[in-house]
Motif scaffolding. Structure first.
Motif, mmCIF file in Angstrom:
data_model
loop_
_atom_site.group_PDB
_atom_site.id
_atom_site.type_symbol
_atom_site.label_atom_id
_atom_site.label_comp_id
_atom_site.label_asym_id
_atom_site.label_seq_id
_atom_site.Cartn_x
_atom_site.Cartn_y
_atom_site.Cartn_z
ATOM 1 N N PHE A 10 86.761 -72.933 -30.069
ATOM 2 C CA PHE A 10 87.338 -71.958 -29.139
ATOM 3 C C PHE A 10 88.864 -71.897 -29.236
ATOM 4 O O PHE A 10 89.548 -71.597 -28.256
ATOM 5 N N VAL A 11 89.384 -72.163 -30.434
ATOM 6 C CA VAL A 11 90.803 -71.942 -30.684
ATOM 7 C C VAL A 11 90.990 -70.461 -30.970
ATOM 8 O O VAL A 11 90.269 -69.880 -31.792
ATOM 9 N N GLN A 12 91.944 -69.832 -30.318
ATOM 10 C CA GLN A 12 92.182 -68.406 -30.538
ATOM 11 C C GLN A 12 92.919 -68.185 -31.855
ATOM 12 O O GLN A 12 93.835 -68.942 -32.204
ATOM 13 N N LEU A 13 92.514 -67.169 -32.584
ATOM 14 C CA LEU A 13 93.051 -66.913 -33.919
ATOM 15 C C LEU A 13 94.571 -66.842 -33.920
ATOM 16 O O LEU A 13 95.231 -67.372 -34.822
ATOM 17 N N GLU A 14 95.142 -66.212 -32.907
ATOM 18 C CA GLU A 14 96.595 -66.059 -32.849
ATOM 19 C C GLU A 14 97.309 -67.396 -32.677
ATOM 20 O O GLU A 14 98.506 -67.520 -32.969
ATOM 21 N N GLN A 15 96.583 -68.421 -32.216
ATOM 22 C CA GLN A 15 97.187 -69.726 -31.972
ATOM 23 C C GLN A 15 97.077 -70.669 -33.172
ATOM 24 O O GLN A 15 97.647 -71.762 -33.150
ATOM 25 N N VAL A 16 96.376 -70.232 -34.211
ATOM 26 C CA VAL A 16 96.134 -71.117 -35.353
ATOM 27 C C VAL A 16 97.427 -71.605 -36.003
ATOM 28 O O VAL A 16 97.550 -72.803 -36.309
ATOM 29 N N PRO A 17 98.440 -70.750 -36.245
ATOM 30 C CA PRO A 17 99.670 -71.268 -36.864
ATOM 31 C C PRO A 17 100.316 -72.392 -36.047
ATOM 32 O O PRO A 17 100.815 -73.368 -36.626
ATOM 33 N N GLU A 18 100.283 -72.274 -34.722
ATOM 34 C CA GLU A 18 100.846 -73.334 -33.892
ATOM 35 C C GLU A 18 100.033 -74.620 -34.014
ATOM 36 O O GLU A 18 100.586 -75.724 -34.059
ATOM 37 N N VAL A 19 98.697 -74.493 -34.087
ATOM 38 C CA VAL A 19 97.851 -75.665 -34.297
ATOM 39 C C VAL A 19 98.165 -76.309 -35.641
ATOM 40 O O VAL A 19 98.306 -77.538 -35.745
ATOM 41 N N MET A 20 98.308 -75.499 -36.677
ATOM 42 C CA MET A 20 98.642 -76.022 -38.002
ATOM 43 C C MET A 20 99.999 -76.716 -37.985
ATOM 44 O O MET A 20 100.191 -77.764 -38.626
ATOM 45 N N ARG A 21 100.942 -76.156 -37.236
ATOM 46 C CA ARG A 21 102.287 -76.749 -37.144
ATOM 47 C C ARG A 21 102.224 -78.116 -36.460
ATOM 48 O O ARG A 21 102.860 -79.079 -36.910
ATOM 49 N N LYS A 22 101.466 -78.192 -35.382
ATOM 50 C CA LYS A 22 101.329 -79.471 -34.684
ATOM 51 C C LYS A 22 100.658 -80.516 -35.581
ATOM 52 O O LYS A 22 101.069 -81.677 -35.612
ATOM 53 N N LEU A 23 99.614 -80.111 -36.294
ATOM 54 C CA LEU A 23 98.947 -81.045 -37.192
ATOM 55 C C LEU A 23 99.878 -81.495 -38.313
ATOM 56 O O LEU A 23 99.934 -82.680 -38.650
ATOM 57 N N GLY A 24 100.624 -80.557 -38.857
ATOM 58 C CA GLY A 24 101.557 -80.894 -39.920
ATOM 59 C C GLY A 24 102.626 -81.882 -39.472
ATOM 60 O O GLY A 24 103.115 -82.689 -40.266
ATOM 61 N N SER A 25 102.979 -81.846 -38.195
ATOM 62 C CA SER A 25 104.014 -82.748 -37.686
ATOM 63 C C SER A 25 103.573 -84.205 -37.709
ATOM 64 O O SER A 25 104.410 -85.112 -37.650
ATOM 65 N N VAL A 26 102.278 -84.448 -37.796
ATOM 66 C CA VAL A 26 101.766 -85.825 -37.887
ATOM 67 C C VAL A 26 101.042 -86.060 -39.209
ATOM 68 O O VAL A 26 100.213 -86.974 -39.333
ATOM 69 N N GLY A 27 101.330 -85.218 -40.198
ATOM 70 C CA GLY A 27 100.803 -85.446 -41.538
ATOM 71 C C GLY A 27 99.373 -85.033 -41.761
ATOM 72 O O GLY A 27 98.725 -85.505 -42.710
ATOM 73 N N LEU A 28 98.839 -84.148 -40.922
ATOM 74 C CA LEU A 28 97.459 -83.686 -41.075
ATOM 75 C C LEU A 28 97.435 -82.217 -41.471
ATOM 76 O O LEU A 28 98.379 -81.466 -41.191
ATOM 77 N N THR A 29 96.347 -81.795 -42.087
ATOM 78 C CA THR A 29 96.217 -80.410 -42.516
ATOM 79 C C THR A 29 94.774 -79.939 -42.356
ATOM 80 O O THR A 29 93.842 -80.747 -42.317
ATOM 81 N N THR A 30 94.620 -78.634 -42.279
ATOM 82 C CA THR A 30 93.305 -77.998 -42.324
ATOM 83 C C THR A 30 93.038 -77.394 -43.697
ATOM 84 O O THR A 30 91.953 -76.873 -43.933
ATOM 85 N N ARG A 31 94.021 -77.438 -44.562
ATOM 86 C CA ARG A 31 93.929 -76.800 -45.869
ATOM 87 C C ARG A 31 92.723 -77.321 -46.652
ATOM 88 O O ARG A 31 92.540 -78.499 -46.835
ATOM 89 N N GLU A 32 91.869 -76.401 -47.067
ATOM 90 C CA GLU A 32 90.689 -76.674 -47.878
ATOM 91 C C GLU A 32 89.662 -77.567 -47.162
ATOM 92 O O GLU A 32 88.866 -78.247 -47.798
ATOM 93 N N ALA A 33 89.690 -77.520 -45.827
ATOM 94 C CA ALA A 33 88.621 -78.183 -45.079
ATOM 95 C C ALA A 33 87.363 -77.331 -45.076
ATOM 96 O O ALA A 33 86.286 -77.819 -44.722
ATOM 97 N N CYS A 34 87.484 -76.074 -45.431
ATOM 98 C CA CYS A 34 86.369 -75.131 -45.500
ATOM 99 C C CYS A 34 86.508 -74.315 -46.780
ATOM 100 O O CYS A 34 87.388 -74.547 -47.590
ATOM 101 N N GLY A 35 85.642 -73.338 -46.943
ATOM 102 C CA GLY A 35 85.746 -72.419 -48.067
ATOM 103 C C GLY A 35 85.241 -72.991 -49.375
ATOM 104 O O GLY A 35 84.732 -74.110 -49.460
#
Length: 597
Positions: free
Chosen positions: A104-129
């Motif tokens: 239930f993360v809103q699409l428009e909020q995804v960049p902010e979620v990615m930014r927060k994850l990146g700040s602690v060395g985590l990524t969503t990159r290639e977790a799917c697809g």
């Protein structure tokens, strides 16, 4: 337990690669919202960045966070709590592939979620697809008394090599890599596209060499396929080149026209095993000509070392792996310590599980886990059975860990006991699921607790909401997958029960079909099997051994036929309503975006 804030020094600087991912996502999202980008192109891009659409539609998204080989640091655990509160529904879900998902993360909020994850060395990159997914590894790697090698640095090296690798961005289908440090195979290498198990061989001169046995073309889904050994022994300096060779053959020959038959496992059918094997070995032999050749032992492995934990000469090693039977002692601490603590490594430290019911961890629990990790100086990893394990502990820290986990509801003796039911998200959020698998998992757990069966050892129960096996039902002693049933002219939620799945000792045995059940009868049927196994097994007998001498899946199913019938709707209307639902059952299947398609 105090709440510890995120390290400000780490959170102010983003890795350039993470920042580039975020910048591109923001640009593509803006174009999508403006309607200036092809919808299919944005969907592929979104999935490759770990963002799935949900069955609820609209802009509701599932965000999958990659946790390579399950390793997490305190600030990362805290970030899970932050995201659960600020962008999700108050909790995050540990998956069977050592990821963490937020719904239930809103699409428009995804960049902010990615930014927060990146700040602690985590990524969503290639977790799917259609990418190289999260590299999995045994959660006790480096802390296991049975391991041949510590596969942790190897899993990290594979993660670093394939993340954002040009070859890995538009594969025919997803590609999964999994590492285990010994043939107990706690990492479950035997049903992956590339499964790596550390092994040892004796050379002609009597010396011993540690290396790997690489398995290829395994998979679950609606058509499970056990992985096959590429060669008897792969030296350490050839492992990374072997993995890239496998990926290249898949990229070149995988089916790009039919997604249903696009996985690596289908190449065994279309090409034949000998030809597939030959192509991979030839690709590896010629790979030095490639600019991406990862030859030799990776620098990360050289820096970190891969020596095994070794086995203690003083402390008996705790049995591990599927089928492990535990003698539970009386008393709350004693029960937890007997079921959840692993001992036996030569360096004398111990490991202990924090049990997470259905893999769900609340924001408060995430933050408390971070504080516990800091206090004890422990290493933490998530497991493929949706729990967490604290490692590198001293014996005298165990009472404090138990006390802290008790305070947050995570100290139940769950590891390797039948109460540790595994389930995919099911129809709660998944477009392809036809049943509420999480609801069934909860119901089974409740029945087992009520009947005093929850602490039976040597049994695993796994549940999927459809045939695609995201809950890995094929590999469990007792497995269920959801299916629509018709009874008395009405649609109703149902399950197929499977019995006898097993992974270990470099083999994968998939569960055989027992019988079909109404969803509301499945908990009692599961309890009946657990009760019968507990009553009839001989000392130390495995579930598969008991199953074989009890007539196999069909023989056990004979005693369960009373659970298979649907009562009339007016007699038992709840049989026509799925778990957690209020209205009549409807099997709604949307466009598949999840791992199964």
């Amino acid at each position: 337990m105090p709440v510890v804030t995120i390290d400000p020094e780490r959170s102010t600087t983003l890795d350039p690669a993470h920042q580039a991912d975020i910048d591109k996502f923001e640009d593509m999202l803006a174009r999508h919202l403006e309607g200036t980008i092809d919808e299919d192109a944005f969907r592929v891009f979104r999935l490759n960045n770990g963002i799935y659409g949900q069955r609820q539609g609209g802009h509701n998204q599932m965000v999958r966070v990659k946790i390579p080989y399950g390793s997490l640091q305190p600030d990362q655990l805290e970030m899970m709590g932050e995201l659960a509160d600020s962008h999700s529904r108050g909790w995050g879900h540990i998956t069977t592939r050592q990821n963490v998902q937020f719904h239930f993360v809103q699409l428009e909020q995804v960049p902010e979620v990615m930014r927060k994850l990146g700040s602690v060395g985590l990524t969503t990159r290639e977790a799917c697809g259609d990418t190289v997914r999260t590299v999995q590894g045994c959660h006790l790697a480096g802390a296991c008394p049975f391991e041949v090698l510590d596969i942790s640095p190897w899993a990290e090296a594979a993660t670093q090599h394939f993340l954002r690798h040009p070859l890995a961005q538009r594969l025919p289908r997803k590609f999964k890599i999994n590492f285990s440090g010994c043939d107990t195979d706690c990492g479950q290498a035997m049903f992956n596209d590339a499964g790596v198990i550390a092994v040892r061989r004796t050379l002609d001169d009597g010396t011993v060499e540690d290396g790997f046995r690489v398995y290829v073309a395994g998979g679950l889904g609606a058509n499970p396929h056990p992985a096959l050994a590429l060669e008897e022994f792969t030296p350490r300096d050839e492992l990374m080149a072997t993995l890239e060779a496998i990926l290249r053959v898949f990229s070149n020959h995988g089916n790009r026209d039919n997604k249903i038959r696009a996985r690596m496992k289908w190449l065994v059918d279309t090409m034949g095993w000998e030809e597939l094997q030959e192509r991979i070995l030839k690709e590896r032999r010629l790979l030095p000509a490639s600019s991406s050749w990862p030859g030799g032992i990776p620098q990360h492995v050289l820096d970190e070392g891969d020596a095994p934990a070794g086995r203690s000469e003083v402390v008996e090693a705790t049995p591990m792996g599927q089928g492990t039977q535990v003698a539970i002692r009386s008393g709350a601490y004693e029960a937890w310590e007997s079921a959840n603590v692993v001992r036996g490594e030569a360096k004398g430290t111990v490991s202990a599980y924090a049990w997470s019911r259905l893999g769900d961890v609340t924001s408060a629990q995430w933050r408390a886990l971070a504080a516990i990790q800091r206090e004890l100086g422990a290493d933490v990893r998530v497991t493929n059975r949706q729990n967490l394990v604290f490692r590198a502990l001293a014996e005298d820290q165990l009472p404090r860990l138990f006390e802290a986990l008790s305070d947050i509801g995570m100290a139940q003796p769950g590891a390797e006991l039948v109460r540790d039911v595994v389930a995919c998200p099911g129809a709660d959020t998944c477009n392809l699921a036809v049943t509420q698998s999480r609801g069934l998992a909860s119901a089974i757990g409740e029945v087992l607790e009520e009947e005093g069966l929850a602490t039976v050892g040597g049994l695993r129960i796994n549940i999927s909401g459809c045939t695609n096996s995201c809950g890995q039902h094929h590999t469990a002693d007792i497995g269920f997958y959801g299916a629509e049933r018709r009874a008395h002219g009405q649609a109703a939620p149902g399950y197929q029960m499977l019995l006898g799945g097993y992974v270990g000792q470099e083999k994968a045995e998939f569960g055989a079909r027992a019988l079909r059940l109404p969803a509301k009868a499945a908990p009692d049927a599961a309890a009946a099997v657990v009760r019968r196994f507990n009553d009839e097994r001989e000392a130390g007998e495995s579930f598969r051994s008991w199953l074989e001498r009890s007539g196999g899946a069909k023989g056990v199913a004979e005693g369960l036929k009373g659970y298979s019938e649907f009562p009339a709707p007016d007699e038992a209307p709840d049989f026509y309503v799925d778990y957690g639902e209020t209205g009549p059952y409807v099997a709604e299947v949307g466009e598949g975006e999840c791992a199964a398609t």
